[in-house]
Design a protein around this motif. Structure first.
Motif, PDB file in Angstrom:
ATOM      1  N   LEU A   4      -4.889  -0.378  -4.093  1.00 48.74           N
ATOM      2  CA  LEU A   4      -5.620  -0.024  -2.876  1.00 48.74           C
ATOM      3  C   LEU A   4      -6.830  -0.934  -2.692  1.00 48.74           C
ATOM      4  N   HIS A   5      -7.560  -1.222  -3.775  1.00 45.97           N
ATOM      5  CA  HIS A   5      -8.721  -2.121  -3.687  1.00 45.97           C
ATOM      6  C   HIS A   5      -8.286  -3.522  -3.270  1.00 45.97           C
ATOM      7  N   GLY A   6      -7.222  -4.038  -3.898  1.00 44.44           N
ATOM      8  CA  GLY A   6      -6.745  -5.377  -3.550  1.00 44.44           C
ATOM      9  C   GLY A   6      -6.290  -5.474  -2.108  1.00 44.44           C
ATOM     10  N   VAL A   7      -5.578  -4.457  -1.645  1.00 40.47           N
ATOM     11  CA  VAL A   7      -5.120  -4.442  -0.248  1.00 40.47           C
ATOM     12  C   VAL A   7      -6.314  -4.397   0.697  1.00 40.47           C
ATOM     13  N   THR A   8      -7.320  -3.608   0.360  1.00 35.91           N
ATOM     14  CA  THR A   8      -8.508  -3.492   1.215  1.00 35.91           C
ATOM     15  C   THR A   8      -9.227  -4.832   1.351  1.00 35.91           C
ATOM     16  N   VAL A   9      -9.366  -5.552   0.242  1.00 34.58           N
ATOM     17  CA  VAL A   9     -10.004  -6.873   0.293  1.00 34.58           C
ATOM     18  C   VAL A   9      -9.189  -7.825   1.172  1.00 34.58           C
ATOM     19  N   ALA A  10      -7.870  -7.811   1.013  1.00 37.58           N
ATOM     20  CA  ALA A  10      -7.012  -8.687   1.813  1.00 37.58           C
ATOM     21  C   ALA A  10      -7.026  -8.305   3.283  1.00 37.58           C
ATOM     22  N   VAL A  11      -7.088  -7.011   3.580  1.00 46.03           N
ATOM     23  CA  VAL A  11      -7.175  -6.560   4.978  1.00 46.03           C
ATOM     24  C   VAL A  11      -8.472  -7.064   5.611  1.00 46.03           C
ATOM     25  N   ALA A  12      -9.553  -7.053   4.863  1.00 42.16           N
ATOM     26  CA  ALA A  12     -10.826  -7.571   5.382  1.00 42.16           C
ATOM     27  C   ALA A  12     -10.702  -9.056   5.705  1.00 42.16           C
ATOM     28  N   ALA A  13     -10.075  -9.826   4.818  1.00 43.07           N
ATOM     29  CA  ALA A  13      -9.857 -11.252   5.076  1.00 43.07           C
ATOM     30  C   ALA A  13      -8.970 -11.446   6.297  1.00 43.07           C
ATOM     31  N   ASN A  14      -7.969 -10.593   6.437  1.00 40.81           N
ATOM     32  CA  ASN A  14      -7.063 -10.657   7.582  1.00 40.81           C
ATOM     33  C   ASN A  14      -7.827 -10.448   8.888  1.00 40.81           C
ATOM     34  N   ALA A  15      -8.689  -9.438   8.921  1.00 42.23           N
ATOM     35  CA  ALA A  15      -9.466  -9.148  10.126  1.00 42.23           C
ATOM     36  C   ALA A  15     -10.407 -10.303  10.480  1.00 42.23           C
TER      37      ALA A  15
ATOM     38  N   LEU B 110      -9.412  -0.639   6.808  1.00 45.39           N
ATOM     39  CA  LEU B 110     -10.289  -0.644   5.636  1.00 45.39           C
ATOM     40  C   LEU B 110     -10.605   0.769   5.148  1.00 45.39           C
ATOM     41  N   PHE B 111     -10.381   1.761   6.007  1.00 50.88           N
ATOM     42  CA  PHE B 111     -10.709   3.148   5.669  1.00 50.88           C
ATOM     43  C   PHE B 111      -9.508   3.914   5.130  1.00 50.88           C
ATOM     44  N   LEU B 112      -8.406   3.209   4.831  1.00 56.44           N
ATOM     45  CA  LEU B 112      -7.249   3.876   4.240  1.00 56.44           C
ATOM     46  C   LEU B 112      -7.603   4.455   2.879  1.00 56.44           C
ATOM     47  N   GLY B 113      -7.056   5.638   2.581  1.00 57.33           N
ATOM     48  CA  GLY B 113      -7.295   6.289   1.295  1.00 57.33           C
ATOM     49  C   GLY B 113      -6.058   6.294   0.434  1.00 57.33           C
TER      50      GLY B 113
ATOM     51  N   TYR C 118       0.825  -1.212   0.000  1.00 58.47           N
ATOM     52  CA  TYR C 118       0.000   0.000   0.000  1.00 58.47           C
ATOM     53  C   TYR C 118       0.858   1.261   0.000  1.00 58.47           C
ATOM     54  N   MET C 119       1.841   1.298   0.897  1.00 62.41           N
ATOM     55  CA  MET C 119       2.647   2.520   1.007  1.00 62.41           C
ATOM     56  C   MET C 119       3.516   2.755  -0.225  1.00 62.41           C
ATOM     57  N   GLN C 120       4.028   1.684  -0.849  1.00 61.01           N
ATOM     58  CA  GLN C 120       4.912   1.869  -1.995  1.00 61.01           C
ATOM     59  C   GLN C 120       4.133   2.040  -3.304  1.00 61.01           C
ATOM     60  N   LYS C 121       3.090   1.254  -3.487  1.00 57.76           N
ATOM     61  CA  LYS C 121       2.387   1.258  -4.771  1.00 57.76           C
ATOM     62  C   LYS C 121       1.238   2.263  -4.842  1.00 57.76           C
ATOM     63  N   THR C 122       0.609   2.539  -3.695  1.00 58.25           N
ATOM     64  CA  THR C 122      -0.505   3.497  -3.702  1.00 58.25           C
ATOM     65  C   THR C 122      -0.045   4.888  -3.283  1.00 58.25           C
ATOM     66  N   LEU C 123       0.739   4.982  -2.209  1.00 54.94           N
ATOM     67  CA  LEU C 123       1.189   6.283  -1.719  1.00 54.94           C
ATOM     68  C   LEU C 123       2.501   6.736  -2.346  1.00 54.94           C
TER      69      LEU C 123
ATOM     70  N   ALA D 178      -8.100  -9.972  -6.439  1.00 51.75           N
ATOM     71  CA  ALA D 178      -8.950  -8.776  -6.340  1.00 51.75           C
ATOM     72  C   ALA D 178      -8.584  -7.720  -7.376  1.00 51.75           C
ATOM     73  N   THR D 179      -7.307  -7.642  -7.751  1.00 53.48           N
ATOM     74  CA  THR D 179      -6.887  -6.626  -8.722  1.00 53.48           C
ATOM     75  C   THR D 179      -7.039  -7.097 -10.160  1.00 53.48           C
ATOM     76  N   ALA D 180      -7.189  -8.408 -10.362  1.00 54.94           N
ATOM     77  CA  ALA D 180      -7.370  -8.973 -11.706  1.00 54.94           C
ATOM     78  C   ALA D 180      -6.264  -8.538 -12.662  1.00 54.94           C
ATOM     79  N   GLY D 181      -5.050  -8.434 -12.121  1.00 51.97           N
ATOM     80  CA  GLY D 181      -3.905  -8.102 -12.969  1.00 51.97           C
ATOM     81  C   GLY D 181      -3.633  -6.625 -13.115  1.00 51.97           C
ATOM     82  N   ALA D 182      -4.516  -5.752 -12.647  1.00 51.95           N
ATOM     83  CA  ALA D 182      -4.296  -4.305 -12.758  1.00 51.95           C
ATOM     84  C   ALA D 182      -3.229  -3.862 -11.763  1.00 51.95           C
ATOM     85  N   VAL D 183      -2.430  -2.859 -12.149  1.00 48.94           N
ATOM     86  CA  VAL D 183      -1.321  -2.425 -11.285  1.00 48.94           C
ATOM     87  C   VAL D 183      -1.400  -0.935 -10.948  1.00 48.94           C
ATOM     88  N   SER D 184      -2.514  -0.298 -11.212  1.00 44.83           N
ATOM     89  CA  SER D 184      -2.652   1.120 -10.882  1.00 44.83           C
ATOM     90  C   SER D 184      -2.755   1.304  -9.367  1.00 44.83           C
ATOM     91  N   ALA D 185      -2.530   2.535  -8.923  1.00 42.74           N
ATOM     92  CA  ALA D 185      -2.581   2.829  -7.491  1.00 42.74           C
ATOM     93  C   ALA D 185      -3.955   2.492  -6.909  1.00 42.74           C
TER      94      ALA D 185
END
Length: 482
Positions: free
Chosen positions: A448-459, A365-368, A307-312, A437-444
């Motif tokens: 963020l969407h893929g990380v959010t889905v994984a964070v939900a599974a983690n919780a 889950l509320f990370l922007g 998240y920090m490297q690819k989104t931020l 969750a990202t279906a191969g997409a690599v945009s920021a």
């Protein structure tokens, strides 16, 4: 005068009544064992940030670079249970000193490695040393400190430094690579191992069974290859997806071999893992909770790094330094864990810590997509780290309580196996979720969407652990305290 005969002890000598407070010698023993365990934990993550530099310097192909981490994880996870039991049979101290010697030599060889092949051999040796030193180090800790407040305090500090070591490895690896060279991520182990080897023989006492049973080689082979299959399959699933033939084959083979291991242990005259130990509710379910604790927190480090490297757009070093807050949370959790257990119960700590970790994982889950989200991320990781460490200490206490000294290597071997398999499993599992969750997409935004889905599974996994502790491990005494 009493004529009662003393009961033979499984250790090398009959010890006096256990101390109620830390003596000068016990403080040194604790310091030596904690330093060793911290160093072992650092090794799990110290090379992660340095992998691109290693690849460029030694000529690793992109496809083979992951083996720098995988070779270590396979060795560390696959042989932990075997070496923990060997320590029970021939002496914890002897295995501990031998494994630290191997770690120091392997680290020196890794730092000097001129080719990819030599580096990978060094990583395998480091993994084997970790597989031996981690369970016997914990066994020395549990046999040096009697059940009760002293052991809980020792395990709390051990858990804090172990978890902090994992996050420290990311920070230290990035710093050493930027300021010196990736080779110093190996070299740093050498003086630490040497210092422990100089002090440990004079303060740590040996413990071994009075009678040495034979090693259960069929059982050892089945469980080691089974764990190899599971861990390798998960790493391949994280890289290529869950439907990849190699991943599926390895996972299936690992599962079959673990079933074979169980069947072998049922019939073995002197099993590697006596089934009566596995049938203890505290041992079995305690290790399930430990596995979940390490799967969730270590994989969260991966998700937040992504998240920090690819989104931020943060650098690897900046992302690594931010995990210092998580490290402080784990240290705080380890320091207070024994006190909370003494005032409540181990189950209360498992449930409370799990709920705390689940809540502050869900907060993520509320990370922007702006740096302002760090104002949410940093306190959430601190408090989540406190909760995770409460669970880890509760798991260590639960999984090692109620067993005699001659089975402590087995108990700590199982606990260490849960730890190392959890670390090895977490990132591939969460990586596969992000990939799906990202279906191969690599945009920021996609990351963020893929990380959010994984964070939900983690919780959800964390919450499942808290539920297991509340329903299955709750004792009659715990119910009366409500």
């Amino acid at each position: 005068m009493s004529t009662t005969k003393p009961v033979p002890m499984a250790s090398a000598a009959v010890h006096p009544a256990p101390p109620r407070r830390l003596t000068g010698r016990l403080k040194i023993v604790l310091a030596v064992l904690l330093v060793a365990q911290f160093m072992l934990a650092v090794d799990f993550s110290i090379l992660n940030v340095a992998l691109p530099e290693i690849g460029d310097d030694l000529g690793f192909s992109l496809a083979n670079l992951q083996w720098v981490a995988t070779a270590f994880a396979l060795s560390a996870a696959g042989f932990t249970l075997f070496f923990g039991r060997v320590g029970d049979l021939i002496g914890h101290k002897r295995i501990f000193l031998g494994s630290l010697t191997l770690l120091g030599l392997a680290s020196l060889a890794g730092g000097l490695a001129p080719t990819p092949e030599i580096l990978l051999v060094a990583r395998v040796a480091q993994g084997l040393a970790t597989a031996a030193a981690t369970p016997v180090g914990l066994a020395l800790l549990t046999t040096s400190f009697p059940e009760g407040p002293l052991r809980q305090k020792a395990l709390g500090l051990n858990g804090a430094l172990m978890s902090a070591g994992f996050t420290t490895g990311a920070v230290l690896g990035g710093t050493l690579t930027d300021l010196l060279s990736w080779r110093w991520a190996f070299f740093i182990n050498v003086p630490v191992a040497l210092a422990v080897l100089l002090v440990a023989p004079t303060v740590i006492t040996e413990s071994r069974p009075a009678l040495r049973p034979r090693i259960d080689l069929p059982g050892a082979l089945a469980v080691t290859l089974g764990l190899f299959g599971i861990v390798y399959g998960l790493t391949q699933a994280g890289e290529h997806g869950w439907t990849h033939p190699v991943a599926l084959t390895a996972l299936l083979a690992g599962a079959v071999l673990l079933v074979v291991f169980y069947l072998v242990e049922r019939k073995a005259a002197q099993p590697l893992v006596p089934l009566h130990v596995l049938k203890k509710r505290t041992v079995a379910w305690g290790n399930v909770l430990g596995l979940l604790a390490f799967v969730t927190e270590t994989s969260l480090v991966y998700l937040l790094t992504l998240y920090m490297q690819k989104t931020l757009g943060f650098s690897a070093l900046t992302a690594g330094l931010s995990f210092g807050v998580l490290g402080l949370g784990t240290v705080a959790g380890g320091v207070v864990a024994s006190k909370v257990i003494a005032r409540t119960s181990t189950v209360a700590v498992l449930v409370g810590g799990g709920l705390l970790q689940a809540v502050f994982t869900a907060v993520l889950l509320f990370l922007g997509d702006t740096p302002a989200s760090m104002g949410l991320l940093l306190p959430a990781t601190f408090l989540g780290g406190v909760g995770n460490m409460l669970v880890i200490v509760g798991f260590m206490v639960t999984a090692t309580t109620g067993l005699p000294d001659h089975e402590q290597g087995l108990a700590t071997g199982l606990a260490s196996m849960s730890q190392q398999v959890g670390i090895a499993m977490g990132t591939p599992i969460m990586s596969a979720i992000v990939t799906a969750a990202t279906a191969g997409a690599v945009s920021a935004g996609a990351i963020l969407h893929g990380v959010t889905v994984a964070v939900a599974a983690n919780a959800v996994l964390v919450l499942a652990g808290a539920l297991i502790a509340a329903v299955i491990l709750r004792t009659r005494r715990d119910r009366t305290r409500v």
